[in-house]
Design a protein around this motif. Structure first.
Motif, PDB file in Angstrom:
ATOM      1  N   GLY A 182      90.432  77.842  22.315  1.00  0.00           N
ATOM      2  CA  GLY A 182      91.680  78.232  21.648  1.00  0.00           C
ATOM      3  C   GLY A 182      91.578  79.710  21.302  1.00  0.00           C
ATOM      4  N   LEU A 183      92.664  80.453  21.498  1.00  0.00           N
ATOM      5  CA  LEU A 183      92.598  81.899  21.284  1.00  0.00           C
ATOM      6  C   LEU A 183      93.455  82.335  20.104  1.00  0.00           C
ATOM      7  CD1 LEU A 183      92.888  83.235  24.950  1.00  0.00           C
ATOM      8  CD2 LEU A 183      90.808  82.924  23.602  1.00  0.00           C
ATOM      9  N   GLU A 184      92.945  83.301  19.359  1.00  0.00           N
ATOM     10  CA  GLU A 184      93.729  83.964  18.320  1.00  0.00           C
ATOM     11  C   GLU A 184      93.935  85.402  18.781  1.00  0.00           C
ATOM     12  OE1 GLU A 184      91.946  83.019  14.296  1.00  0.00           O
ATOM     13  OE2 GLU A 184      90.606  81.934  15.623  1.00  0.00           O
ATOM     14  N   LYS A 199      80.193  80.382   9.606  1.00  0.00           N
ATOM     15  CA  LYS A 199      81.651  80.382   9.468  1.00  0.00           C
ATOM     16  C   LYS A 199      82.094  80.306   8.019  1.00  0.00           C
ATOM     17  CE  LYS A 199      85.880  80.217  10.731  1.00  0.00           C
ATOM     18  NZ  LYS A 199      86.522  81.438  11.231  1.00  0.00           N
ATOM     19  N   ARG A 248      83.106  74.096  17.205  1.00  0.00           N
ATOM     20  CA  ARG A 248      83.450  75.366  17.849  1.00  0.00           C
ATOM     21  C   ARG A 248      82.758  76.535  17.180  1.00  0.00           C
ATOM     22  NH1 ARG A 248      88.224  77.948  14.611  1.00  0.00           N
ATOM     23  NH2 ARG A 248      88.479  76.328  13.064  1.00  0.00           N
ATOM     24  N   ASN A 306      87.810  80.934  20.380  1.00  0.00           N
ATOM     25  CA  ASN A 306      87.127  79.771  19.818  1.00  0.00           C
ATOM     26  C   ASN A 306      86.680  78.892  20.978  1.00  0.00           C
ATOM     27  OD1 ASN A 306      87.874  79.753  16.664  1.00  0.00           O
ATOM     28  ND2 ASN A 306      89.563  80.594  17.874  1.00  0.00           N
ATOM     29  N   VAL A 307      85.408  78.564  21.002  1.00  0.00           N
ATOM     30  CA  VAL A 307      84.851  77.849  22.154  1.00  0.00           C
ATOM     31  C   VAL A 307      84.056  76.639  21.677  1.00  0.00           C
ATOM     32  CG1 VAL A 307      83.287  78.031  24.145  1.00  0.00           C
ATOM     33  CG2 VAL A 307      84.620  80.038  23.422  1.00  0.00           C
ATOM     34  N   SER A 308      84.265  75.496  22.331  1.00  0.00           N
ATOM     35  CA  SER A 308      83.390  74.343  22.090  1.00  0.00           C
ATOM     36  C   SER A 308      83.183  73.589  23.393  1.00  0.00           C
ATOM     37  CB  SER A 308      83.990  73.410  21.030  1.00  0.00           C
ATOM     38  OG  SER A 308      85.157  72.789  21.530  1.00  0.00           O
ATOM     39  N   VAL A 317      86.363  73.705  25.916  1.00  0.00           N
ATOM     40  CA  VAL A 317      87.613  73.716  25.142  1.00  0.00           C
ATOM     41  C   VAL A 317      87.741  75.076  24.465  1.00  0.00           C
ATOM     42  CG1 VAL A 317      88.846  72.673  23.189  1.00  0.00           C
ATOM     43  CG2 VAL A 317      87.545  71.218  24.772  1.00  0.00           C
ATOM     44  N   GLU A 376      83.452  80.954  16.983  1.00  0.00           N
ATOM     45  CA  GLU A 376      84.531  81.915  17.188  1.00  0.00           C
ATOM     46  C   GLU A 376      83.927  83.271  17.553  1.00  0.00           C
ATOM     47  OE1 GLU A 376      87.156  82.177  13.839  1.00  0.00           O
ATOM     48  OE2 GLU A 376      88.303  83.847  14.680  1.00  0.00           O
ATOM     49  N   VAL A 421      98.282  82.233  17.486  1.00  0.00           N
ATOM     50  CA  VAL A 421      97.177  81.275  17.558  1.00  0.00           C
ATOM     51  C   VAL A 421      97.514  80.172  18.546  1.00  0.00           C
ATOM     52  CG1 VAL A 421      95.745  79.678  16.227  1.00  0.00           C
ATOM     53  CG2 VAL A 421      96.675  81.730  15.115  1.00  0.00           C
ATOM     54  N   SER A 422      96.663  79.987  19.549  1.00  0.00           N
ATOM     55  CA  SER A 422      96.941  78.942  20.538  1.00  0.00           C
ATOM     56  C   SER A 422      96.321  77.624  20.115  1.00  0.00           C
ATOM     57  CB  SER A 422      96.398  79.336  21.912  1.00  0.00           C
ATOM     58  OG  SER A 422      95.051  78.913  22.054  1.00  0.00           O
ATOM     59  N   GLU A 423      96.834  76.533  20.652  1.00  0.00           N
ATOM     60  CA  GLU A 423      96.197  75.233  20.538  1.00  0.00           C
ATOM     61  C   GLU A 423      94.930  75.253  21.401  1.00  0.00           C
ATOM     62  OE1 GLU A 423      97.312  72.193  18.950  1.00  0.00           O
ATOM     63  OE2 GLU A 423      98.425  73.701  17.810  1.00  0.00           O
ATOM     64  N   PRO A 424      94.005  74.331  21.145  1.00  0.00           N
ATOM     65  CA  PRO A 424      92.789  74.296  21.979  1.00  0.00           C
ATOM     66  C   PRO A 424      93.076  73.662  23.345  1.00  0.00           C
ATOM     67  CG  PRO A 424      92.644  72.677  20.208  1.00  0.00           C
ATOM     68  CD  PRO A 424      93.931  73.395  20.012  1.00  0.00           C
ATOM     69  N   PHE A 432      86.622  66.574  20.022  1.00  0.00           N
ATOM     70  CA  PHE A 432      86.157  67.934  20.279  1.00  0.00           C
ATOM     71  C   PHE A 432      84.774  68.144  19.686  1.00  0.00           C
ATOM     72  CE2 PHE A 432      90.796  69.516  20.275  1.00  0.00           C
ATOM     73  CZ  PHE A 432      90.861  69.405  21.651  1.00  0.00           C
ATOM     74  N   GLY A 433      84.009  69.014  20.326  1.00  0.00           N
ATOM     75  CA  GLY A 433      82.734  69.432  19.757  1.00  0.00           C
ATOM     76  C   GLY A 433      82.954  70.509  18.702  1.00  0.00           C
TER      77      GLY A 433
HETATM   78  P1  ADP Z   1      90.401  80.030  11.601  1.00  0.00           P
HETATM   79  O1  ADP Z   1      91.225  80.661  10.537  1.00  0.00           O
HETATM   80  O2  ADP Z   1      89.280  79.206  11.129  1.00  0.00           O
HETATM   81  O3  ADP Z   1      90.027  80.992  12.670  1.00  0.00           O
HETATM   82  P2  ADP Z   1      92.716  79.134  12.944  1.00  0.00           P
HETATM   83  O4  ADP Z   1      93.488  77.904  12.652  1.00  0.00           O
HETATM   84  O5  ADP Z   1      93.300  80.465  12.662  1.00  0.00           O
HETATM   85  O6  ADP Z   1      91.332  78.935  12.238  1.00  0.00           O
HETATM   86  O7  ADP Z   1      92.311  79.150  14.471  1.00  0.00           O
HETATM   87  C1  ADP Z   1      91.649  78.115  15.022  1.00  0.00           C
HETATM   88  C2  ADP Z   1      91.582  78.378  16.518  1.00  0.00           C
HETATM   89  O8  ADP Z   1      90.529  77.596  17.043  1.00  0.00           O
HETATM   90  C3  ADP Z   1      92.827  77.947  17.264  1.00  0.00           C
HETATM   91  O9  ADP Z   1      93.093  78.814  18.334  1.00  0.00           O
HETATM   92  C4  ADP Z   1      92.458  76.565  17.780  1.00  0.00           C
HETATM   93  O10 ADP Z   1      93.122  76.229  18.973  1.00  0.00           O
HETATM   94  C5  ADP Z   1      90.986  76.741  18.061  1.00  0.00           C
HETATM   95  N1  ADP Z   1      90.207  75.511  17.966  1.00  0.00           N
HETATM   96  C6  ADP Z   1      90.256  74.567  17.003  1.00  0.00           C
HETATM   97  N2  ADP Z   1      89.346  73.600  17.255  1.00  0.00           N
HETATM   98  C7  ADP Z   1      88.683  73.963  18.374  1.00  0.00           C
HETATM   99  C8  ADP Z   1      87.609  73.385  19.131  1.00  0.00           C
HETATM  100  N3  ADP Z   1      87.007  72.255  18.748  1.00  0.00           N
HETATM  101  N4  ADP Z   1      87.208  74.040  20.226  1.00  0.00           N
HETATM  102  C9  ADP Z   1      87.770  75.192  20.600  1.00  0.00           C
HETATM  103  N5  ADP Z   1      88.765  75.773  19.943  1.00  0.00           N
HETATM  104  C10 ADP Z   1      89.229  75.170  18.831  1.00  0.00           C
END
Ligand code: ADP
Ligand code: MG
Length: 505
Positions: free
Chosen positions: A14-16, A292, A239, A225-227, A12, A241, A183-186, A236-237
């Motif tokens: 999600g990218l910032e 973190k 994550r 962000n990787v899990s 899983v 970053e 910021v993408s969804e996971p 989800f597991g």
């Molecule tokens: P932070 O400020 O802690 O970096 P954000 O909300 O800016 O948090 O970004 C969170 C990022 O992590 C998003 O891209 C989201 O999709 C991703 N994310 C959230 N939960 C998980 C997960 N369990 N595994 C992988 N990516 C995740």
């Protein structure tokens, strides 16, 4: 367990993404935004928050944020608020970064990526991303949570050649450069998904002129962000970053290394700890930089020096009306107008200059499919080899159209056309003139071709016998021999027709 980790765990991601906006000056100061200047030459007291200064919003960024919001199918919020994110770091002499927190300028969007259909169950069990399958490619819709405006920090330079082995230098030219954090969804499920998503996003940013998104200049970077979760589990597991990834190769390498690291921990019955990671491309490993920090650690509060940003719907509509055709719309139109597959149209529209080049050549020639074949095969190979966009070549769309027409008419063989192509790319010019100057015009003279066919038949009695015994493969060999005798200038269809006629007789 004997299954490969990739089959036991679902990835899983999600990218910032941080992308520099195409502006002349910084987000809150009049200092210029330039790349390659002497260190610390493009800095204004506002960038350092020296006593007595006040930030002034660069209004050019508002339109860019609206464009991005519309291009990713997001909502441009009427009200957004700049906040201070407080932390200490040598490249942030202010002690805080101005960003948006609870009220970003853009929220809730998506974009679609085309990725190869994965074989394993793991890849298809993601429920967050809606998928539609077509052929061997799958369309995945990737959610975008938000896009907020913020200023970049300066740059710490640890290069021992410049700084000495233990010292760090600081360059503040980048401090205050406007950027959008997207910021993408996971919703991403592999490192390949992540790379495809980034390329699509970069293409969109360039189409709408929001960012040049040049990774080598640091204008387009991401945190990944990787899990992992066991296949079949919904939750989800934990994550981690990975910070500051600045090339596509590094995206892939960093994510793969982190998947391997997490899988090993989980295999041993351990737990992944939420952490910020760095990637070492030489060792091909990720390592923990720090545990973190939570949002609380940053003590966010609304910046008292800035009023909320208000965007009226009239302005959004004005920007919408002026938007160029976006990649997905162009792709759909190319499929219809030029009878192309979705996949081919997706590639042709991946960059705006490439799409414009293709379309102009197709219009001049009149046959989109043939032009598409040349662009997808020969032109793309050349662009990849030279690492340039098509507008950096001397090749004109009209010249490609003329070249393909010469092939259509039989005056030029495909082989000779491929010899002329690099010359057109480098020096431009008229394909017909080059063909004549280089003596590449195809042999139209049937008598001449026939003579060569006769010679080949006479010189290869064994092949003739095999052919007559039913081994049709020798025909290719004999065609090759005729081509050799005519220096590749004979029309292939004509050679084949004559050979078959004579061998049958
Ligand atoms: P932070 O400020 O802690 O970096 P954000 O909300 O800016 O948090 O970004 C969170 C990022 O992590 C998003 O891209 C989201 O999709 C991703 N994310 C959230 N939960 C998980 C997960 N369990 N595994 C992988 N990516 C995740
Ligand atoms: Mg973040």
């Amino acid at each position: 367990m004997s299954l490969h980790p990739r089959e036991r765990y679902e990835v899983v991601i999600g990218l910032e993404v941080h992308t520099h906006l195409r502006t002349q000056s910084k987000l809150f100061s009049p200092a210029p935004v330039r790349y390659g200047d002497e260190p610390n030459h493009d800095v204004h007291p506002i960038d350092l928050a020296l006593p007595g200064v006040l930030p002034v919003l660069n209004v050019a960024v508002i339109e860019l944020a609206i464009r991005l919001g519309l291009a990713i199918n997001g909502t441009v919020n009427r009200r957004s608020v700049f906040a201070r994110k407080n932390y200490f770091y040598p490249d942030l002499p202010k002690g805080y970064q101005i960003s948006q927190y609870e009220e970003p300028t853009v929220s809730g969007g998506w974009l679609e990526i085309e990725v190869p259909v994965a074989g394993g169950k793991a890849a298809s069990s993601g429920k967050a991303a809606s998928s539609a399958t077509r052929g061997e490619f799958e369309i995945k819709r990737i959610g975008i949570t938000r896009a907020h405006l913020e200023e970049d920090a300066g740059k710490s330079i640890h290069d021992p050649a410049l700084a000495g082995s233990d010292d760090t230098l600081v360059d503040l030219n980048r401090a205050g450069v406007p950027l959008l954090e997207i910021v993408s969804e996971p919703d991403l499920r592999s490192s390949g998904d992540a790379v495809t998503y980034l390329k699509k996003l970069r293409s969109i940013l360039r189409y709408v002129g929001v960012s040049d998104a040049d990774m080598e200049k640091g204008q387009f970077r991401c945190d990944a962000n990787v899990s992992l979760r066991p296949v079949g589990r919904e939750a989800f597991g934990t994550r981690t970053e990975i910070k500051n990834i600045n090339s596509f190769a590094m995206v892939e390498g960093a994510i793969e290394a982190e998947i391997t690291r997490q899988a090993e921990i989980l295999d041993d019955g351990g737990e992944v700890v939420q952490a910020t990671m760095g990637y070492d491309p030489v060792k091909r490993r990720t390592r923990v930089l720090r545990l973190k920090e939570n949002a609380d650690d940053y003590r966010y509060f609304d910046d008292p020096d800035l009023i909320p940003l208000l965007i009226e719907s009239e302005q959004v509509e004005r920007v919408r009306a002026a938007l160029p055709e976006l990649p997905d719309a162009k792709r759909a139109r190319f499929e219809d107008d030029y009878a192309l597959s979705r996949h081919d149209a997706e590639i042709l529209t991946s960059s705006r200059p490439l799409a414009a080049f293709f379309e102009e050549a197709a219009k001049i020639h009149g046959g989109g499919k043939k032009i598409a074949n040349w662009v997808l095969r020969d032109l793309l190979a050349l662009l990849k080899e030279r690492e340039v966009e098509v507008d950096a070549l001397a090749l004109e769309p009209g010249a490609l159209a003329a070249l393909v027409k010469l092939v259509d008419s039989g005056r030029l063989t495909a082989k000779s056309a491929r010899e002329i192509f690099p010359e057109l790319a480098d020096g431009g010019g008229d394909p017909e003139a080059i063909m004549q100057a280089r003596g590449l015009e195809a042999v139209q003279d049937t008598g001449l071709i026939e003579g060569a066919v006769d010679e080949v038949i006479a010189a290869n009695p064994k092949s003739v016998a095999s052919f007559r015994e039913g081994d049709k493969k020798v025909l290719n060999f004999m065609m090759g021999q005729v081509m050799k005798r005519t220096q590749g200038k004979a029309n292939a269809a004509e050679v084949k027709r004559l050979l078959e006629a004579k061998l049958a007789g």
